[in-house]
Design a protein around this motif. Structure first.
Motif, PDB file in Angstrom:
ATOM      1  N   GLU A 139       5.700 -62.472 -71.996  1.00 36.71           N
ATOM      2  CA  GLU A 139       7.097 -62.758 -71.692  1.00 36.71           C
ATOM      3  C   GLU A 139       7.998 -62.326 -72.857  1.00 36.71           C
ATOM      4  O   GLU A 139       7.650 -62.515 -74.021  1.00 36.71           O
ATOM      5  N   HIS A 140       9.142 -61.748 -72.525  1.00 37.08           N
ATOM      6  CA  HIS A 140      10.104 -61.353 -73.557  1.00 37.08           C
ATOM      7  C   HIS A 140      11.432 -62.040 -73.292  1.00 37.08           C
ATOM      8  O   HIS A 140      11.868 -62.117 -72.146  1.00 37.08           O
ATOM      9  N   ARG A 141      12.076 -62.522 -74.335  1.00 38.32           N
ATOM     10  CA  ARG A 141      13.415 -63.091 -74.175  1.00 38.32           C
ATOM     11  C   ARG A 141      14.318 -62.506 -75.252  1.00 38.32           C
ATOM     12  O   ARG A 141      13.846 -61.972 -76.259  1.00 38.32           O
TER      13      ARG A 141
ATOM     14  N   VAL B  44      23.457 -73.175 -72.989  1.00 36.62           N
ATOM     15  CA  VAL B  44      22.320 -72.947 -73.907  1.00 36.62           C
ATOM     16  C   VAL B  44      21.012 -73.006 -73.120  1.00 36.62           C
ATOM     17  O   VAL B  44      20.809 -73.911 -72.310  1.00 36.62           O
ATOM     18  N   ALA B  45      20.125 -72.031 -73.370  1.00 36.16           N
ATOM     19  CA  ALA B  45      18.810 -72.029 -72.701  1.00 36.16           C
ATOM     20  C   ALA B  45      17.757 -72.613 -73.643  1.00 36.16           C
ATOM     21  O   ALA B  45      17.876 -72.508 -74.868  1.00 36.16           O
ATOM     22  N   PHE B  46      16.736 -73.252 -73.055  1.00 38.84           N
ATOM     23  CA  PHE B  46      15.672 -73.870 -73.853  1.00 38.84           C
ATOM     24  C   PHE B  46      14.306 -73.358 -73.420  1.00 38.84           C
ATOM     25  O   PHE B  46      14.070 -73.182 -72.222  1.00 38.84           O
ATOM     26  N   VAL B  47      13.405 -73.155 -74.377  1.00 40.40           N
ATOM     27  CA  VAL B  47      11.981 -73.045 -74.032  1.00 40.40           C
ATOM     28  C   VAL B  47      11.243 -74.098 -74.844  1.00 40.40           C
ATOM     29  O   VAL B  47      11.396 -74.197 -76.062  1.00 40.40           O
TER      30      VAL B  47
ATOM     31  N   LEU C  36      10.689 -62.435 -82.908  1.00 38.43           N
ATOM     32  CA  LEU C  36       9.797 -63.557 -83.206  1.00 38.43           C
ATOM     33  C   LEU C  36       8.625 -63.557 -82.244  1.00 38.43           C
ATOM     34  O   LEU C  36       8.749 -63.110 -81.101  1.00 38.43           O
ATOM     35  N   VAL C  37       7.510 -64.104 -82.705  1.00 42.89           N
ATOM     36  CA  VAL C  37       6.368 -64.321 -81.833  1.00 42.89           C
ATOM     37  C   VAL C  37       6.137 -65.818 -81.746  1.00 42.89           C
ATOM     38  O   VAL C  37       6.161 -66.518 -82.764  1.00 42.89           O
ATOM     39  N   ALA C  38       5.964 -66.301 -80.528  1.00 41.04           N
ATOM     40  CA  ALA C  38       5.756 -67.735 -80.348  1.00 41.04           C
ATOM     41  C   ALA C  38       4.516 -67.966 -79.495  1.00 41.04           C
ATOM     42  O   ALA C  38       4.207 -67.178 -78.600  1.00 41.04           O
ATOM     43  N   GLY C  39       3.818 -69.050 -79.801  1.00 41.47           N
ATOM     44  CA  GLY C  39       2.631 -69.413 -79.033  1.00 41.47           C
ATOM     45  C   GLY C  39       2.988 -70.522 -78.057  1.00 41.47           C
ATOM     46  O   GLY C  39       3.780 -71.403 -78.364  1.00 41.47           O
ATOM     47  N   ARG C  40       2.434 -70.458 -76.861  1.00 35.02           N
ATOM     48  CA  ARG C  40       2.686 -71.469 -75.849  1.00 35.02           C
ATOM     49  C   ARG C  40       1.456 -71.588 -74.962  1.00 35.02           C
ATOM     50  O   ARG C  40       0.633 -70.680 -74.931  1.00 35.02           O
TER      51      ARG C  40
ATOM     52  N   ARG D  48       0.953 -71.090 -71.925  1.00 39.52           N
ATOM     53  CA  ARG D  48       0.773 -70.014 -70.950  1.00 39.52           C
ATOM     54  C   ARG D  48       0.633 -68.644 -71.594  1.00 39.52           C
ATOM     55  O   ARG D  48       0.764 -67.624 -70.925  1.00 39.52           O
ATOM     56  N   GLY D  49       0.412 -68.611 -72.904  1.00 41.87           N
ATOM     57  CA  GLY D  49       0.268 -67.320 -73.571  1.00 41.87           C
ATOM     58  C   GLY D  49       1.468 -67.034 -74.445  1.00 41.87           C
ATOM     59  O   GLY D  49       2.475 -67.735 -74.380  1.00 41.87           O
ATOM     60  N   PRO D  50       1.382 -65.995 -75.275  1.00 42.29           N
ATOM     61  CA  PRO D  50       2.423 -65.759 -76.276  1.00 42.29           C
ATOM     62  C   PRO D  50       3.717 -65.214 -75.666  1.00 42.29           C
ATOM     63  O   PRO D  50       3.754 -64.786 -74.520  1.00 42.29           O
ATOM     64  N   MET D  51       4.739 -65.229 -76.485  1.00 44.08           N
ATOM     65  CA  MET D  51       6.055 -64.816 -76.028  1.00 44.08           C
ATOM     66  C   MET D  51       6.752 -64.130 -77.208  1.00 44.08           C
ATOM     67  O   MET D  51       6.521 -64.496 -78.362  1.00 44.08           O
ATOM     68  N   ARG D  52       7.551 -63.120 -76.895  1.00 41.08           N
ATOM     69  CA  ARG D  52       8.340 -62.478 -77.950  1.00 41.08           C
ATOM     70  C   ARG D  52       9.815 -62.761 -77.713  1.00 41.08           C
ATOM     71  O   ARG D  52      10.262 -62.727 -76.570  1.00 41.08           O
TER      72      ARG D  52
END
Ligand SMILES: Cc1cc2nc3c(=O)[nH]c(=O)nc-3n(C[C@H](O)[C@H](O)[C@H](O)COP(=O)(O)OP(=O)(O)OC[C@H]3O[C@@H](n4cnc5c(N)ncnc54)[C@H](O)[C@@H]3O)c2cc1C
Ligand code: FES
Lengths: 437, 85
Positions: A2-4, A65-68, A82-86, A88-92
């Protein structure tokens, strides 16, 4: 993967992060907040639907404002990404401006028996109760240090626990300075009086610190001492905390300047890195007022509203001054370095005992020779403890590596030669190779 | 009454209010030991906020999940750690 993308990305949804997000959003920026917890609010507003928490959440919502959530930022794969771990798998996540509002964690100091089940952090126990742990009828002493102890004692009583004692290690003398300091901060004073009222049946003993917890399967008794007298208190659980440690690892990973374990900022919350701001407890323990005003300044400055941000500097200076007085009053005493014995576990992940680690020359030596700080918490508990016990310089470590997503994260981090997708161990080793500070 | 969810903890059904963390649900059953340390000491949650890793256990077959950071949901299967990890 996923990319945001957002103009302003905020890491941390505590008071500082929410204030920053709302302010930047109100100035027309697209804002994305990333937080490790299932819900917003950070440490103090966890599960809180009080007026202030509601107000800031509503301002964020109104500003779009959006939240994850349940998402932990672990690093940067390229400048501005940024790279984030979650789960459901990583996200950039790409940002133009970044606000670090990563808050603080509790400081734990080892003493014999502190690894028994039922010995909780003070804030930790509060968080567990907020997430549904029923403590009705339990006897729970609150020991350690800091302004949070009575707050937490009152909270536990409100939830039906019996708190037989609040044992504060700081002496009455060092706290008297604070009482006079409080006069300069009326809101705090009122809060303190309310607390005293809530605690009227709980003895608040200054100059006592925990020396031992005992129990077979779980903690059943704690001993606190003032150096001359030792009190033995039967209990069902124990709450202990010795103050807070700023979470600076994201800042240090991004190359922001850090001094004495705190992120360095200008009076408009700019870090040493262009476009990256920081606010709240990551700048040093300051309390919620401080976190809010710093969050506002950071959000405004990130949105380019610098004049408006500058108007808030006075409020921030007052909040920080109060925080400074607090940390002087609750300075940790020398005797706390001597309650550990050779058999006391210092590193809970690797079961490294004081007898093995005390003779090492520095943090790095301890890590290499004893594996102290090399387990899944990555030294986040024992690091600050060893910094206190031995005076070592301990760089803040990386966040825990989640074994399930380790490979994905390594791939996501990309650039740093990780394309060979190291196994979990390889990634752990990489994450341990932080320069010592 | 808060809406409840049903999960399985160590082979037994547990009904808990929505919004309960896995750690709280286990503590409320009177189970204080969540895992065994490398030297097989019994350990339970310490920090309550995702930092210390002492509350790790198995959730839906995935080992090393932090019970304090996971919310109970319907059908979840949780196992506390009896063996050393
Ligand atoms: C356990 C605990 C309990 C406390 N209880 C109280 C209390 O009862 N009363 C009181 O006045 N003060 C309390 N405090 C002090 C409190 O921290 C401050 O008053 C205030 O919450 C600070 O706000 P903040 O926004 O700076 O940080 P925090 O509220 O700590 O928020 C920081 C947020 O950032 C998130 N985060 C950190 N790193 C990452 C990352 N890499 N990726 C994603 N998210 C990340 C964290 O999960 C957290 O949600 C407590 C502190 C702690 C540690
Ligand atoms: S209790 Fe510390 S990580 Fe869950």
């Amino acid at each position: 993967m996923e990319h945001r993308h957002a103009k302003v990305v905020v890491i941390g949804a505590g008071p500082a992060g929410l204030a920053a997000a709302a302010r930047a959003g109100e100035h027309g920026c697209s804002v994305l907040v990333i937080d490790d917890n299932p819900d917003s609010g950070g440490q103090i507003w966890r599960g809180d639907h009080g007026l202030r928490a509601r107000t800031w959440r509503a301002r964020c919502a109104a500003a779009g404002v959006a939240f994850v959530h349940e998402t932990a930022v672990i690093g940067e794969s390229a400048p501005g990404t940024l790279v984030a771990g979650r789960p459901r798998g990583p996200m950039r996540v790409r940002f133009e401006r970044l606000v670090l509002a990563t808050g603080a964690r509790e400081l734990f100091l080892p003493f014999p028996g502190w690894t028994l089940p039922g010995v909780f952090g003070a804030g930790g126990l509060q968080a567990l109760v907020k997430s549904g742990f029923d403590v009705r009828g339990m006897v729970i002493p609150v020991v350690g240090s800091g302004p949070l102890l009575p707050v937490i004692a009152a909270y536990l009583r409100g939830r039906g626990a019996r708190v037989p004692i609040v044992a504060e290690q700081a002496s009455a003398a060092s706290m008297r300075g604070l009482a006079t300091g409080l006069l300069g901060a009326p809101a705090k004073l009122i809060q303190a009086i309310r607390l005293r009222a809530a605690l009227w049946r709980t003895p608040y003993r200054t100059g006592y610190w925990p020396v031992q917890a005992t129990g077979e399967d779980r903690v059943r008794e704690v001993k606190v001492s003032n150096g001359q007298r030792t009190l033995t208190i039967a209990c069902d659980a124990l709450a202990c905390g010795f103050g807070l440690v700023p979470n600076i690892h994201v800042a240090s990973t991004l190359g922001c300047h850090i001094t004495e374990g705190r992120v360095d900022v200008s009076d408009l919350m700019r870090t040493s890195r262009e476009g990256v701001f920081a606010a709240g407890e990551a700048l040093g323990v300051g309390g919620v007022e401080c976190a809010l005003v710093e969050g506002e300044i950071a959000g405004l400055a990130a949105a380019g509203a610098e004049d408006e941000a500058a108007d808030l500097r006075g409020r921030r200076a007052r909040a920080r001054a109060f925080a400074g007085a607090l940390s002087d009053a609750f300075r940790l005493r020398e005797e706390l370095r001597r309650v550990v014995d050779d058999a006391t576990v210092v590193c809970r992940c690797e079961d490294v005992r004081w007898g093995r680690v005390r003779a090492r020359s520095c943090w790095r030596d301890a890590k290499l020779q004893t594996r102290c700080g090399m387990g899944p918490c990555q030294g986040r508990v024992c690091g600050p403890a060893m910094a206190f016990l031995r005076g070592w310089r301990v760089g803040d470590s990386r966040p825990p590596v989640y074994p399930a997503g380790a490979k994905d994260l390594a791939v996501a981090l990309g650039s740093a030669g990780a394309s060979a997708a190291p196994d979990e161990r390889g990634l752990r080793e990489r994450t341990n190779m932080e320069p010592e500070r | 009454m808060a809406e409840s969810v049903r999960l399985i903890i160590d082979g037994e059904h547990a009904d808990v209010p929505r919004g309960t963390s896995v750690a709280a649900a286990i503590l409320n059953r009177g189970t204080w030991g969540f895992r065994r340390s490398v030297e097989a000491e019994v350990r339970g949650p310490l920090c309550g906020m995702g930092t210390c890793q002492e509350c790790r256990l198995e959730i839906n077959g995935e080992p090393h999940q932090r019970a304090c950071m996971a919310m109970c949901v319907d059908g979840m299967v949780v196992r506390t750690g009896r063996a050393s990890d």
